[in-house]
Design a protein around this motif. Structure first.
Motif, PDB file in Angstrom:
ATOM      1  N   GLN A  80     -30.314   0.514  15.554  1.00 35.01           N
ATOM      2  CA  GLN A  80     -30.875   1.590  14.753  1.00 35.01           C
ATOM      3  C   GLN A  80     -30.804   2.893  15.537  1.00 35.01           C
ATOM      4  O   GLN A  80     -30.659   2.888  16.744  1.00 35.01           O
ATOM      5  CB  GLN A  80     -32.339   1.318  14.442  1.00 35.01           C
ATOM      6  CG  GLN A  80     -32.621  -0.004  13.774  1.00 35.01           C
ATOM      7  CD  GLN A  80     -34.126  -0.179  13.645  1.00 35.01           C
ATOM      8  OE1 GLN A  80     -34.842   0.778  13.442  1.00 35.01           O
ATOM      9  NE2 GLN A  80     -34.575  -1.400  13.788  1.00 35.01           N
ATOM     10  N   VAL A 126     -30.148  -3.004  19.950  1.00 33.27           N
ATOM     11  CA  VAL A 126     -30.550  -1.669  19.497  1.00 33.27           C
ATOM     12  C   VAL A 126     -29.410  -1.110  18.660  1.00 33.27           C
ATOM     13  O   VAL A 126     -28.454  -0.565  19.192  1.00 33.27           O
ATOM     14  CB  VAL A 126     -30.880  -0.762  20.704  1.00 33.27           C
ATOM     15  CG1 VAL A 126     -31.326   0.605  20.238  1.00 33.27           C
ATOM     16  CG2 VAL A 126     -31.932  -1.405  21.568  1.00 33.27           C
ATOM     17  N   THR A 139     -37.648   1.101  18.403  1.00 27.79           N
ATOM     18  CA  THR A 139     -36.270   1.028  18.877  1.00 27.79           C
ATOM     19  C   THR A 139     -36.157   1.653  20.266  1.00 27.79           C
ATOM     20  O   THR A 139     -35.488   1.112  21.141  1.00 27.79           O
ATOM     21  CB  THR A 139     -35.319   1.733  17.888  1.00 27.79           C
ATOM     22  OG1 THR A 139     -35.516   1.174  16.605  1.00 27.79           O
ATOM     23  CG2 THR A 139     -33.880   1.596  18.310  1.00 27.79           C
ATOM     24  N   PHE A 147     -32.903   6.190  16.713  1.00 24.98           N
ATOM     25  CA  PHE A 147     -34.302   6.539  16.861  1.00 24.98           C
ATOM     26  C   PHE A 147     -34.427   8.047  16.966  1.00 24.98           C
ATOM     27  O   PHE A 147     -33.479   8.748  17.272  1.00 24.98           O
ATOM     28  CB  PHE A 147     -34.957   5.830  18.051  1.00 24.98           C
ATOM     29  CG  PHE A 147     -34.267   6.042  19.359  1.00 24.98           C
ATOM     30  CD1 PHE A 147     -34.634   7.054  20.209  1.00 24.98           C
ATOM     31  CD2 PHE A 147     -33.229   5.191  19.747  1.00 24.98           C
ATOM     32  CE1 PHE A 147     -34.003   7.240  21.414  1.00 24.98           C
ATOM     33  CE2 PHE A 147     -32.594   5.370  20.952  1.00 24.98           C
ATOM     34  CZ  PHE A 147     -32.976   6.393  21.792  1.00 24.98           C
TER      35      PHE A 147
END
Length: 155
Positions: A40, A38, A57, A42
């Motif tokens: 990214q 993870v 995500t 969100f």
């Protein structure tokens, strides 16, 4: 007079679950390693409508957290189980191996160990009592996970 031990099925379930927990740990570890990392960001804005998280995500993060929590619980259970098994006699460990790990019937277990029927049941009952005590008895968080401790009122 038959004395019922309410903990008996809980202890047997604990013993039967040990091999399943070991397999589950391996499969969870493989799955956690395959979940994409993870990296990214969100959205922290709640979605309107169904109330479900639609951000992939966030879903991945949730799956990682759930897997990590289950993995930690299973690893703790196995560590406790290994300590408990070390506290048993060789004969008791042999009964555990045949009856609970290999899932032999009671008859097949006592025949494999060259025990009489009554001798087997006496030894199995003693084994379950020993495991119960080694797990902490009424204060066991593995046997009684939904309470801080189990307390029986005595009259």
């Amino acid at each position: 007079m038959l004395v019922t031990k309410e903990y008996f099925p809980r202890v047997e379930r604990f013993l039967y679950n040990i091999p399943r927990w070991k397999v589950r740990i391996k499969t969870l570890q493989l799955q956690v390693n395959e979940l994409p990392s993870v990296t990214q960001q969100f959205k922290l804005v709640p979605s309107f409508g169904s109330g479900n998280i639609s951000d992939s995500t966030a879903q991945t993060a949730e799956r990682r957290i759930a897997a990590a929590l289950e993995l930690a619980t299973l690893q703790r259970n196995i560590a406790v189980a290994e300590e408990v098994l070390q506290g048993l006699t060789d004969e008791q460990r042999e009964i555990v191996e045949l009856k609970y790990f290999k899932r032999f019937t009671n008859t097949a277990t006592w025949m494999s160990l060259n025990l009489s029927r009554s001798e087997f049941y006496r030894k199995r009952n003693l084994l379950v009592d020993n495991v119960y005590e080694l797990l902490g008895g009424e204060f066991s968080t593995i046997l009684y996970p939904d309470t801080t401790y189990k307390h029986e009122e005595t009259a």
